[in-house]
Design a protein around this motif. Structure first.
Motif, PDB file in Angstrom:
ATOM      1  N   ASN A 151      67.219  -9.829 -18.418  1.00  0.00           N
ATOM      2  CA  ASN A 151      66.043 -10.563 -18.895  1.00  0.00           C
ATOM      3  C   ASN A 151      64.919 -10.535 -17.862  1.00  0.00           C
ATOM      4  O   ASN A 151      63.739 -10.315 -18.205  1.00  0.00           O
ATOM      5  N   VAL A 152      65.253 -10.754 -16.593  1.00  0.00           N
ATOM      6  CA  VAL A 152      64.223 -10.761 -15.544  1.00  0.00           C
ATOM      7  C   VAL A 152      63.640  -9.364 -15.367  1.00  0.00           C
ATOM      8  O   VAL A 152      62.420  -9.209 -15.170  1.00  0.00           O
ATOM      9  N   ARG A 153      64.489  -8.355 -15.432  1.00  0.00           N
ATOM     10  CA  ARG A 153      63.971  -6.975 -15.286  1.00  0.00           C
ATOM     11  C   ARG A 153      62.999  -6.629 -16.410  1.00  0.00           C
ATOM     12  O   ARG A 153      61.909  -6.095 -16.163  1.00  0.00           O
ATOM     13  N   VAL A 154      63.377  -6.948 -17.658  1.00  0.00           N
ATOM     14  CA  VAL A 154      62.515  -6.625 -18.794  1.00  0.00           C
ATOM     15  C   VAL A 154      61.228  -7.451 -18.745  1.00  0.00           C
ATOM     16  O   VAL A 154      60.121  -6.948 -18.992  1.00  0.00           O
ATOM     17  N   GLY A 155      61.321  -8.745 -18.438  1.00  0.00           N
ATOM     18  CA  GLY A 155      60.124  -9.582 -18.362  1.00  0.00           C
ATOM     19  C   GLY A 155      59.161  -9.105 -17.281  1.00  0.00           C
ATOM     20  O   GLY A 155      57.928  -9.135 -17.477  1.00  0.00           O
ATOM     21  N   THR A 156      59.671  -8.646 -16.135  1.00  0.00           N
ATOM     22  CA  THR A 156      58.790  -8.131 -15.074  1.00  0.00           C
ATOM     23  C   THR A 156      58.106  -6.846 -15.527  1.00  0.00           C
ATOM     24  O   THR A 156      56.923  -6.604 -15.210  1.00  0.00           O
ATOM     25  N   LEU A 157      58.830  -6.009 -16.286  1.00  0.00           N
ATOM     26  CA  LEU A 157      58.225  -4.791 -16.809  1.00  0.00           C
ATOM     27  C   LEU A 157      57.099  -5.105 -17.807  1.00  0.00           C
ATOM     28  O   LEU A 157      56.062  -4.414 -17.848  1.00  0.00           O
ATOM     29  N   LEU A 191      48.703 -12.022 -17.530  1.00  0.00           N
ATOM     30  CA  LEU A 191      49.463 -13.209 -17.902  1.00  0.00           C
ATOM     31  C   LEU A 191      49.152 -13.648 -19.328  1.00  0.00           C
ATOM     32  O   LEU A 191      50.061 -14.084 -20.065  1.00  0.00           O
ATOM     33  N   GLN A 192      47.909 -13.547 -19.710  1.00  0.00           N
ATOM     34  CA  GLN A 192      47.555 -13.914 -21.085  1.00  0.00           C
ATOM     35  C   GLN A 192      48.184 -12.935 -22.076  1.00  0.00           C
ATOM     36  O   GLN A 192      48.623 -13.330 -23.161  1.00  0.00           O
ATOM     37  N   TYR A 193      48.235 -11.673 -21.697  1.00  0.00           N
ATOM     38  CA  TYR A 193      48.918 -10.675 -22.531  1.00  0.00           C
ATOM     39  C   TYR A 193      50.399 -11.011 -22.650  1.00  0.00           C
ATOM     40  O   TYR A 193      50.982 -10.894 -23.735  1.00  0.00           O
ATOM     41  N   TYR A 194      51.012 -11.404 -21.560  1.00  0.00           N
ATOM     42  CA  TYR A 194      52.431 -11.731 -21.570  1.00  0.00           C
ATOM     43  C   TYR A 194      52.709 -12.869 -22.553  1.00  0.00           C
ATOM     44  O   TYR A 194      53.713 -12.838 -23.276  1.00  0.00           O
ATOM     45  N   ASN A 195      51.831 -13.844 -22.620  1.00  0.00           N
ATOM     46  CA  ASN A 195      52.025 -15.001 -23.504  1.00  0.00           C
ATOM     47  C   ASN A 195      51.517 -14.742 -24.924  1.00  0.00           C
ATOM     48  O   ASN A 195      51.761 -15.561 -25.813  1.00  0.00           O
ATOM     49  N   GLY A 196      50.888 -13.612 -25.116  1.00  0.00           N
ATOM     50  CA  GLY A 196      50.297 -13.316 -26.436  1.00  0.00           C
ATOM     51  C   GLY A 196      49.087 -14.175 -26.726  1.00  0.00           C
ATOM     52  O   GLY A 196      48.841 -14.535 -27.886  1.00  0.00           O
ATOM     53  N   HIS A 252      54.064  -6.115 -15.815  1.00  0.00           N
ATOM     54  CA  HIS A 252      53.481  -4.930 -15.181  1.00  0.00           C
ATOM     55  C   HIS A 252      52.714  -4.093 -16.201  1.00  0.00           C
ATOM     56  O   HIS A 252      51.655  -3.521 -15.893  1.00  0.00           O
ATOM     57  N   GLU A 253      53.237  -4.020 -17.407  1.00  0.00           N
ATOM     58  CA  GLU A 253      52.543  -3.299 -18.471  1.00  0.00           C
ATOM     59  C   GLU A 253      51.190  -3.942 -18.781  1.00  0.00           C
ATOM     60  O   GLU A 253      50.168  -3.249 -18.953  1.00  0.00           O
TER      61      GLU A 253
END
Length: 294
Positions: free
Chosen positions: A230-236, A252-257, A239-240
């Motif tokens: 989970n941590v590996r995928v979330g960090t990727l 960060l806003q992209y990560y949260n949608g 980074h994307e």
């Protein structure tokens, strides 16, 4: 006439015997005096009368022998007394064996062997001497772990694999590990089994249908409940978003949608938690990357 002659012979015989006894008494007294004088300067010596007796032989005269034979008497020779010498026991001196000096044992000195230096690669010379082994938390992360366990009521054994994965994958992609930990705090409060209404799973609330390429083809449907995965995928994913939009706030806003949120509330929430974690970790400079960029 005959009786007078016999009487004279007996008288002469008695006189000879008296003379012998007198001579013996004189000799005995003389010897005792000599012994007393010689022992006056030393310890007294006990002398018995028998020790002073010496051999005194008095032969009868011719007339005494004739008279005795005429009368039919048996002439008994005088007693022969021999001096008895005291027995003196001799004790030889005790001889002691000479004491030998202890022998000196020479111990050979061990030969010194020079250890051969093992070759060191150039990569090892340039390695970080303070780097910890894989799976071992840094000093900063140990402090963070203790704070999380007390604040969020999570056991250290449960959260430690996720924190170790955050340090490994964040450093690989150029992020601060405390930023990844702050995202876990905001998304799931460190609950590895958390599931949202949108289907997001695990510590960093990753939606599996959007990131199958990052999870891997051979992973099962519950792969994101594994803290390390989970941590590996979330960090990727983070980074994307940074590669697409070029700033940490937009990533960060992209990560949260929530790219359309003008106030960037998700970013401010994550950065506030990270600032707190920096204080817990013991850092002197607690400014975030967004604050530094601004």
């Amino acid at each position: 006439m005959k009786h007078a002659t016999r009487f004279n012979a007996l008288a002469r015989q008695a006189g000879g015997m008296a003379r012998s006894v007198a001579q013996g008494a004189v000799l005995s007294a003389g010897l005792m005096g000599v012994v007393y004088v010689s022992g006056a300067s030393s310890d007294p010596i006990r002398v018995q009368y028998s020790d002073t007796m010496v051999e005194v032989v008095a032969e009868p005269t011719i007339s005494e022998s004739a008279m005795a034979s005429g009368l039919g008497l048996r002439v008994t020779p005088p007693l022969q007394l021999s001096a008895i010498e005291p027995e003196i026991s001799y004790t030889p001196p005790i001889s002691f064996a000479p004491v030998r000096e202890p022998e000196t044992v020479s111990v050979p000195k061990p030969a010194l062997k020079l250890a051969k230096a093992s070759p060191v690669s150039i990569g090892a010379l340039g390695a970080d001497p303070f780097a910890q082994d894989e799976g071992e938390l840094s000093t900063e992360m140990v402090r963070v772990r203790d704070w999380i366990a007390d604040t969020y009521r999570v056991s250290e054994q449960t959260i430690e694999p996720a924190l170790a994965a955050a340090e490994i994958h964040a450093e690989e992609l150029g992020f601060d590990p405390l930023l990844i930990v702050a995202i876990m705090a905001v998304e799931s409060s460190f609950n590895p089994r958390a599931v949202s209404n949108m289907g997001a799973q695990g510590l960093m609330q990753v939606i599996p249908r959007y990131h199958k390429d990052k999870i891997g083809p051979n992973r099962g449907r519950n792969a994101l409940f594994d803290p390390e995965v989970n941590v590996r995928v979330g960090t990727l994913v983070l980074h994307e978003g940074l590669q697409r939009y070029g700033s940490m706030q937009r990533a960060l806003q992209y990560y949260n949608g929530a790219l359309k949120d003008p106030k960037a509330r998700y970013t401010r929430k994550v950065m506030a938690v990270k600032k707190r974690l920096m204080l817990i970790a013991g850092r002197s400079d607690t400014r975030t990357s967004i604050e530094l960029a601004g």
